[in-house]
Write a protein that holds these residues in place. Sequence first.
Motif, short mmCIF file in Angstrom:
data_model
loop_
_atom_site.label_atom_id
_atom_site.label_comp_id
_atom_site.label_asym_id
_atom_site.label_seq_id
_atom_site.Cartn_x
_atom_site.Cartn_y
_atom_site.Cartn_z
N GLN A 13 -2.33 -8.68 3.68
CA GLN A 13 -1.20 -8.42 2.81
C GLN A 13 -1.16 -6.95 2.42
OE1 GLN A 13 -1.57 -11.17 -0.52
NE2 GLN A 13 -0.22 -12.64 0.51
N ALA A 14 0.02 -6.50 2.08
CA ALA A 14 0.18 -5.12 1.64
C ALA A 14 -0.76 -4.84 0.47
CB ALA A 14 1.63 -4.86 1.23
N GLY A 15 -1.38 -3.68 0.53
CA GLY A 15 -2.36 -3.31 -0.48
C GLY A 15 -3.79 -3.68 -0.12
N GLY A 16 -3.93 -4.47 0.93
CA GLY A 16 -5.25 -4.91 1.35
C GLY A 16 -5.99 -3.89 2.19
N VAL A 62 -1.49 8.67 6.56
CA VAL A 62 -2.66 7.86 6.19
C VAL A 62 -3.66 8.62 5.32
CG1 VAL A 62 -2.41 6.56 8.34
CG2 VAL A 62 -4.09 8.41 8.21
N LYS A 63 -3.39 9.88 5.06
CA LYS A 63 -4.32 10.67 4.24
C LYS A 63 -4.51 10.02 2.87
CE LYS A 63 -3.73 15.29 6.22
NZ LYS A 63 -3.13 16.64 6.01
N GLY A 64 -5.76 9.96 2.47
CA GLY A 64 -6.08 9.36 1.17
C GLY A 64 -6.23 7.86 1.21
N ARG A 65 -5.85 7.23 2.33
CA ARG A 65 -5.96 5.77 2.43
C ARG A 65 -6.95 5.35 3.52
NH1 ARG A 65 -1.70 2.87 4.09
NH2 ARG A 65 -0.77 4.56 5.31
N PHE A 66 -7.01 6.11 4.61
CA PHE A 66 -7.88 5.77 5.74
C PHE A 66 -9.04 6.75 5.80
CE2 PHE A 66 -4.47 3.72 8.72
CZ PHE A 66 -4.08 2.88 7.68
N THR A 67 -10.17 6.25 6.28
CA THR A 67 -11.35 7.08 6.47
C THR A 67 -11.98 6.78 7.83
OG1 THR A 67 -11.81 7.09 4.09
CG2 THR A 67 -13.59 7.78 5.56
N ILE A 68 -12.16 7.83 8.63
CA ILE A 68 -12.81 7.67 9.93
C ILE A 68 -14.26 8.10 9.79
CG2 ILE A 68 -12.15 9.99 10.74
CD1 ILE A 68 -11.82 8.76 13.56
N SER A 69 -15.14 7.37 10.47
CA SER A 69 -16.56 7.72 10.45
C SER A 69 -17.18 7.30 11.77
CB SER A 69 -17.28 7.05 9.28
OG SER A 69 -17.20 5.63 9.39
N ARG A 70 -18.38 7.76 12.02
CA ARG A 70 -19.02 7.42 13.29
C ARG A 70 -20.51 7.25 13.08
NH1 ARG A 70 -17.50 12.23 17.07
NH2 ARG A 70 -19.12 11.42 18.44
N ASN A 82 -7.53 1.36 3.70
CA ASN A 82 -7.26 0.81 2.37
C ASN A 82 -5.80 1.03 2.00
OD1 ASN A 82 -10.08 0.13 1.81
ND2 ASN A 82 -10.41 2.34 1.60
N GLY A 83 -5.33 0.29 1.03
CA GLY A 83 -3.95 0.45 0.61
C GLY A 83 -2.96 0.27 1.74
N LEU A 84 -3.20 -0.74 2.57
CA LEU A 84 -2.37 -0.92 3.76
C LEU A 84 -0.92 -1.22 3.39
CD1 LEU A 84 -4.95 -2.80 5.92
CD2 LEU A 84 -3.74 -0.75 6.62
N LYS A 85 -0.02 -0.69 4.22
CA LYS A 85 1.41 -0.85 4.03
C LYS A 85 2.01 -1.54 5.25
CE LYS A 85 1.55 3.59 1.58
NZ LYS A 85 2.17 4.95 1.56
N PRO A 86 3.15 -2.20 5.11
CA PRO A 86 3.78 -2.83 6.27
C PRO A 86 4.00 -1.85 7.42
CG PRO A 86 4.79 -3.64 4.27
CD PRO A 86 3.85 -2.54 3.85
N GLU A 87 4.26 -0.60 7.11
CA GLU A 87 4.48 0.40 8.16
C GLU A 87 3.21 0.77 8.91
OE1 GLU A 87 5.45 0.59 4.95
OE2 GLU A 87 5.30 2.65 4.19
N VAL A 110 -3.17 -4.86 14.17
CA VAL A 110 -3.20 -4.86 12.71
C VAL A 110 -1.79 -5.20 12.23
CG1 VAL A 110 -3.45 -3.46 10.63
CG2 VAL A 110 -5.09 -3.22 12.52
N THR A 111 -1.68 -6.24 11.44
CA THR A 111 -0.40 -6.66 10.90
C THR A 111 -0.48 -6.72 9.38
OG1 THR A 111 0.05 -8.00 12.87
CG2 THR A 111 1.39 -8.43 10.93
N VAL A 112 0.42 -6.00 8.73
CA VAL A 112 0.44 -5.95 7.27
C VAL A 112 1.72 -6.61 6.79
CG1 VAL A 112 0.27 -4.49 5.24
CG2 VAL A 112 -0.83 -3.78 7.37
N SER A 113 1.57 -7.67 6.04
CA SER A 113 2.73 -8.40 5.53
C SER A 113 3.11 -7.88 4.15
CB SER A 113 2.43 -9.89 5.46
OG SER A 113 1.37 -10.14 4.55
N SER A 114 4.41 -7.92 3.88
CA SER A 114 4.90 -7.41 2.59
C SER A 114 4.91 -8.49 1.53
CB SER A 114 6.31 -6.84 2.77
OG SER A 114 7.16 -7.83 3.29
#
Length: 114
Positions: A13-16, A62-70, A82-87, A110-114
Amino acid sequence: QVQLVESGGGLVQAGGSLRLSCAASTRIFSGNAMAWYRQAPGKQRELVASITGGSSTYADSVKGRFTISRDNAKSTVYLEMNGLKPEDTAVYYCNLRILGSDFWGRGTQVTVSS
């Protein structure tokens, strides 16, 4: 032949939040660029985030919401979302560049529902 296997996609869901993983079949080093791309239906594939050594870059969207690491010891790259959006709905692809050659995974939805 290098193989990349993504996992962690799903419906949220959105925000997840979701955490994507990509495991490479070969040893990776800090100097190897690794990245996540995504492609939504009817749109071009776009760069989401990349990491080389200790430096990472992100798409503005996606800045501020996604984090890449290795984790080079595990030959794995991650994308914490984080803070996923339908877009953000898209197929997410892992990319590894070795000596100028690009290798791709098959993608994870990845599917984000509103």
